[in-house]
Design an enzyme around this catalytic site. Sequence first.
Site, PDB file in Angstrom:
ATOM      1  N   SER A 287      27.231  54.983  18.822  1.00  0.00           N
ATOM      2  CA  SER A 287      28.332  55.711  18.190  1.00  0.00           C
ATOM      3  C   SER A 287      29.221  56.428  19.204  1.00  0.00           C
ATOM      4  CB  SER A 287      27.750  56.679  17.153  1.00  0.00           C
ATOM      5  OG  SER A 287      28.740  57.194  16.313  1.00  0.00           O
ATOM      6  N   ASP A 298      36.950  50.327  29.725  1.00  0.00           N
ATOM      7  CA  ASP A 298      38.269  49.711  29.513  1.00  0.00           C
ATOM      8  C   ASP A 298      39.303  50.213  30.523  1.00  0.00           C
ATOM      9  OD1 ASP A 298      37.171  48.342  27.443  1.00  0.00           O
ATOM     10  OD2 ASP A 298      38.323  49.296  25.848  1.00  0.00           O
ATOM     11  N   LYS A 312      27.054  50.525  17.167  1.00  0.00           N
ATOM     12  CA  LYS A 312      27.454  51.204  15.919  1.00  0.00           C
ATOM     13  C   LYS A 312      28.936  51.551  16.023  1.00  0.00           C
ATOM     14  CE  LYS A 312      26.352  55.099  12.866  1.00  0.00           C
ATOM     15  NZ  LYS A 312      27.623  55.841  12.911  1.00  0.00           N
TER      16      LYS A 312
END
Length: 392
Positions: A287, A298, A312
């Site tokens: 999460s 990224d 998740k």
Amino acid sequence: MKKKILVLLLASLLIFTAVITGTAQDTDDYDKTNAFQDVIFLIKNYYVEDVELDTLLEGAIDGMLNKVDRFSYYMDAEEYEEMQIEYEGHYGGVGIVITTRDNKLTVVSPIKGTPGERAGLRAGDIITAIDGVKTGEISQMKAVDLMRGEPGTDVVLTVERSDMDQELEVKITREDIEVPYVESEMKSENIGYISLAQFVENVGTDIETELNKLKEQGAEGVILDLRNNPGGLLSEAVNVVSNFISEGQVVSIRQRGNIERVLNVNKEFKADTEIPVIVLINKGSASASEIVAGAIKDYGRGKLMGTTTFGKGVVQSVVPLADGSAVSITTARYYTPDGNYIHEKGIKPDIEVELDAEAAQNGEDNQLNKAVDMMKSFIITDEVQRKKAAGE
């Protein structure tokens, strides 16, 4: 005589069925709402034992939420109060975070320094019974309730593990679980280490404080440990990222009806965009941990090391109800800055390092040791690049 009794029973059954279905035959608009009412009528009037109406209604609510996905669930007033206590970081129990995956009660992660971790429970373990009570027959919140209790008392978990043929019986003594959410230390003269256990309120600020302390002690690189961190507050995930990235999108949230909300870096934080970063992850990183790991990856802000995360990629909202109960319901999906939806897939590390479980039982952490060794080379590389840029 027996034949006569059998005939009477069959006749009674036919009459009973006719009474129940008679209404349905008289209308063309019989739907599931009518079926729901009929089932309540059946249980209240013909079930072998008396059942409270509240019990039936709570079961129906829980069933509705379990039907939509495994992350949505109902909490009665007592369970909701217990959840709030847990977020205060103080309760009696074993110290593990669980979820329901493929209808099985699954360990997301043991909390560091707790009886659950010391007992050797791992992310991915399936708890099939708690003190003999089969977990497939109870709700997730009931399972939580069974594992909690007075410190000093014992609970036995029956555990199924993927690399073992037989189930394990794990006896654990409950303790007062008080979670140290953020901890830091120097791992060498120039490498700092920060462990983040869960994303509760103010951990973003705590990370900022600890990071500054480490740099004052000479840290030229930092290892952020998100292993076995089950997640928590979305806003705090943004704040943690904001310590290392100065601008741009951290995560996008997509709600029903294609409504999209973009959460950007929190400018209240003074980001250190230069210090080398390694983020430790594993199957217990879920999460909010994955939001942080996804942003770091990224943007190329650091390296991820360890094993693939839990996967998740959905957001839950807890909605209190007027009677003191509450529902936790999935309200959105989240995407990393590059638009990746990691649900059920997880985030793969840049550098894969499996934990040596046998060494871990003896206090050795091969993943952390590898991160320290790699950070040494990162610091040297960073220093060389800075000298080149300065024309030295």
